[in-house]
Design a protein around this motif. Structure first.
Motif, PDB file in Angstrom:
ATOM      1  N   PHE A   1       0.837  -1.208   0.000  1.00  0.00           N
ATOM      2  CA  PHE A   1       0.000   0.000   0.000  1.00  0.00           C
ATOM      3  C   PHE A   1       0.869   1.253   0.000  1.00  0.00           C
ATOM      4  N   LEU A   2       1.910   1.263   0.837  1.00  0.00           N
ATOM      5  CA  LEU A   2       2.798   2.427   0.898  1.00  0.00           C
ATOM      6  C   LEU A   2       3.588   2.591  -0.401  1.00  0.00           C
ATOM      7  N   LEU A   3       4.050   1.491  -0.967  1.00  0.00           N
ATOM      8  CA  LEU A   3       4.815   1.560  -2.213  1.00  0.00           C
ATOM      9  C   LEU A   3       3.946   2.025  -3.380  1.00  0.00           C
ATOM     10  N   ILE A   4       2.689   1.599  -3.391  1.00  0.00           N
ATOM     11  CA  ILE A   4       1.765   2.063  -4.426  1.00  0.00           C
ATOM     12  C   ILE A   4       1.474   3.546  -4.241  1.00  0.00           C
ATOM     13  N   ARG A   5       1.279   3.948  -2.982  1.00  0.00           N
ATOM     14  CA  ARG A   5       1.015   5.362  -2.694  1.00  0.00           C
ATOM     15  C   ARG A   5       2.206   6.241  -3.086  1.00  0.00           C
ATOM     16  N   GLU A   6       3.407   5.713  -2.903  1.00  0.00           N
ATOM     17  CA  GLU A   6       4.611   6.455  -3.270  1.00  0.00           C
ATOM     18  C   GLU A   6       4.971   6.280  -4.747  1.00  0.00           C
ATOM     19  N   ARG A   7       4.116   5.542  -5.485  1.00  0.00           N
ATOM     20  CA  ARG A   7       4.292   5.325  -6.922  1.00  0.00           C
ATOM     21  C   ARG A   7       5.591   4.585  -7.253  1.00  0.00           C
ATOM     22  N   LYS A   8       5.988   3.720  -6.336  1.00  0.00           N
ATOM     23  CA  LYS A   8       7.148   2.871  -6.602  1.00  0.00           C
ATOM     24  C   LYS A   8       6.738   1.634  -7.404  1.00  0.00           C
ATOM     25  N   ILE A   9       5.525   1.153  -7.168  1.00  0.00           N
ATOM     26  CA  ILE A   9       5.022   0.002  -7.895  1.00  0.00           C
ATOM     27  C   ILE A   9       3.596   0.289  -8.361  1.00  0.00           C
ATOM     28  N   VAL A  10       3.115  -0.535  -9.281  1.00  0.00           N
ATOM     29  CA  VAL A  10       1.729  -0.453  -9.743  1.00  0.00           C
ATOM     30  C   VAL A  10       1.099  -1.832  -9.611  1.00  0.00           C
ATOM     31  N   ARG A  11      -0.220  -1.834  -9.538  1.00  0.00           N
ATOM     32  CA  ARG A  11      -0.972  -3.080  -9.356  1.00  0.00           C
ATOM     33  C   ARG A  11      -1.958  -3.250 -10.492  1.00  0.00           C
ATOM     34  N   LYS A  12      -2.024  -4.467 -11.012  1.00  0.00           N
ATOM     35  CA  LYS A  12      -2.981  -4.809 -12.053  1.00  0.00           C
ATOM     36  C   LYS A  12      -3.907  -5.895 -11.526  1.00  0.00           C
ATOM     37  N   ASN A  13      -5.203  -5.685 -11.707  1.00  0.00           N
ATOM     38  CA  ASN A  13      -6.196  -6.641 -11.231  1.00  0.00           C
ATOM     39  C   ASN A  13      -6.692  -7.508 -12.388  1.00  0.00           C
ATOM     40  N   ASP A  14      -6.859  -8.784 -12.113  1.00  0.00           N
ATOM     41  CA  ASP A  14      -7.446  -9.718 -13.066  1.00  0.00           C
ATOM     42  C   ASP A  14      -8.390 -10.622 -12.292  1.00  0.00           C
ATOM     43  N   GLY A  15      -9.631 -10.173 -12.178  1.00  0.00           N
ATOM     44  CA  GLY A  15     -10.584 -10.910 -11.365  1.00  0.00           C
ATOM     45  C   GLY A  15     -10.203 -10.828  -9.896  1.00  0.00           C
ATOM     46  N   ASN A  16      -9.994 -11.987  -9.282  1.00  0.00           N
ATOM     47  CA  ASN A  16      -9.607 -12.030  -7.874  1.00  0.00           C
ATOM     48  C   ASN A  16      -8.094 -11.957  -7.676  1.00  0.00           C
ATOM     49  N   LYS A  17      -7.357 -11.941  -8.760  1.00  0.00           N
ATOM     50  CA  LYS A  17      -5.897 -11.912  -8.688  1.00  0.00           C
ATOM     51  C   LYS A  17      -5.390 -10.478  -8.794  1.00  0.00           C
ATOM     52  N   MET A  18      -4.326 -10.179  -8.040  1.00  0.00           N
ATOM     53  CA  MET A  18      -3.683  -8.878  -8.108  1.00  0.00           C
ATOM     54  C   MET A  18      -2.202  -9.091  -8.405  1.00  0.00           C
ATOM     55  N   TYR A  19      -1.712  -8.470  -9.468  1.00  0.00           N
ATOM     56  CA  TYR A  19      -0.331  -8.612  -9.888  1.00  0.00           C
ATOM     57  C   TYR A  19       0.398  -7.286  -9.698  1.00  0.00           C
ATOM     58  N   HIS A  20       1.661  -7.372  -9.286  1.00  0.00           N
ATOM     59  CA  HIS A  20       2.413  -6.180  -8.929  1.00  0.00           C
ATOM     60  C   HIS A  20       3.645  -6.026  -9.821  1.00  0.00           C
ATOM     61  N   PHE A  21       3.902  -4.766 -10.199  1.00  0.00           N
ATOM     62  CA  PHE A  21       5.011  -4.444 -11.082  1.00  0.00           C
ATOM     63  C   PHE A  21       5.708  -3.186 -10.579  1.00  0.00           C
ATOM     64  N   LYS A  22       6.990  -3.089 -10.857  1.00  0.00           N
ATOM     65  CA  LYS A  22       7.700  -1.853 -10.553  1.00  0.00           C
ATOM     66  C   LYS A  22       7.219  -0.776 -11.499  1.00  0.00           C
ATOM     67  N   ASN A  23       6.995   0.412 -10.961  1.00  0.00           N
ATOM     68  CA  ASN A  23       6.512   1.513 -11.787  1.00  0.00           C
ATOM     69  C   ASN A  23       7.591   1.939 -12.781  1.00  0.00           C
ATOM     70  N   GLY A  24       7.166   2.240 -14.012  1.00  0.00           N
ATOM     71  CA  GLY A  24       8.127   2.592 -15.048  1.00  0.00           C
ATOM     72  C   GLY A  24       8.616   1.355 -15.767  1.00  0.00           C
TER      73      GLY A  24
END
Length: 237
Positions: free
Chosen positions: A128-151
């Motif tokens: 949550f903090l990393l997403i808020r600081e825009r360090k990572i982004v989250r992609k949703n696919d149904g019930n699954k959540m995938y995380h990636f480094k921003n940029g």
């Protein structure tokens, strides 16, 4: 940083001012008269202790105002100081999570938790903090959540990574990669899946331009795009 230090110093001064006021109010004052130069004076009743409430009204107001300001300053800045301390203490965990996401694009909370040995609740908090600081982004696919480094990778490439991390979607994509031109019915039969379920995944892939469909006169055959084929080989290798 300099502004923060100035504010912290001001809060500390207010706090010290409050302590001095409390100590003074509880102890009282001793007022002594200076004896005249000839050495003779009437000392009866000259020395006396007075309480805080016997002080002049303007002094009482000043003390109370200082106490209120000190309380407000502490109320405002203590959470900031504690937050910075907490951030410092948890920096190693957050760094470990960010490093894992960077090296494993499209990872899930479960995968992060298992690899870093950090419990899921703590992982969620730092994500949550990393997403808020825009360090990572989250992609949703149904019930699954995938995380990636921003940029770095484009949003489309991130979405493909997310699909590849999904076991069912990866299985279907690999089936198409290994047998270009395969039909929905054949995929469902080989993977022991329901046709409607396979069709739903294929529709998503078509919408994301990950695969192409070709009508052969009887059925629609599917093949993955060169970019997706490359990513599948990278992930499987």
């Amino acid at each position: 940083m300099y502004r923060y230090m100035r504010r912290s110093t001001a809060a500390l001064l207010f706090f010290l001012f409050l302590i001095i006021n409390i100590a003074t109010a509880s102890a009282g004052y001793i007022i002594s008269l200076t004896p005249p130069s000839n050495g003779h004076y009437d000392a009866a009743g000259a020395d006396a202790k007075i309480s805080f409430f016997q002080l002049p009204f303007w002094i009482q107001i000043s003390c109370i105002t200082g106490a209120v300001l000190a309380f407000l300053a502490l109320f405002k800045y203590i959470p900031l100081v504690l937050g910075r301390i907490e951030k410092l203490l948890n920096n190693k965990k957050r760094r470990a999570i960010l490093d894992f996401v960077t090296s494993h694009p499209g990872c899930t909370i479960t995968e992060i938790s298992l690899d870093t040995c950090i419990n899921r609740g703590t992982v969620r908090y730092h994500l949550f903090l990393l997403i808020r600081e825009r360090k990572i982004v989250r992609k949703n696919d149904g019930n699954k959540m995938y995380h990636f480094k921003n940029g770095g990778a484009s949003p489309e490439r991130k979405q493909v990574y997310g699909y590849i991390r999904n076991p069912r979607k990866r299985e279907i994509l690999m089936g198409i990669l290994n047998q270009p031109g395969i039909s929905n019915a054949t995929l469902a039969e080989q993977l022991h899946l329901d046709k409607s379920s396979v069709h739903r995944h294929l529709r998503q892939f078509l919408d994301e331009k990950m695969i192409k469909g070709h009508w052969d006169g009887k059925n629609v055959g599917y093949s993955v795009t060169p970019e997706v084929a490359k990513m599948l080989k990278e992930c499987s290798g």
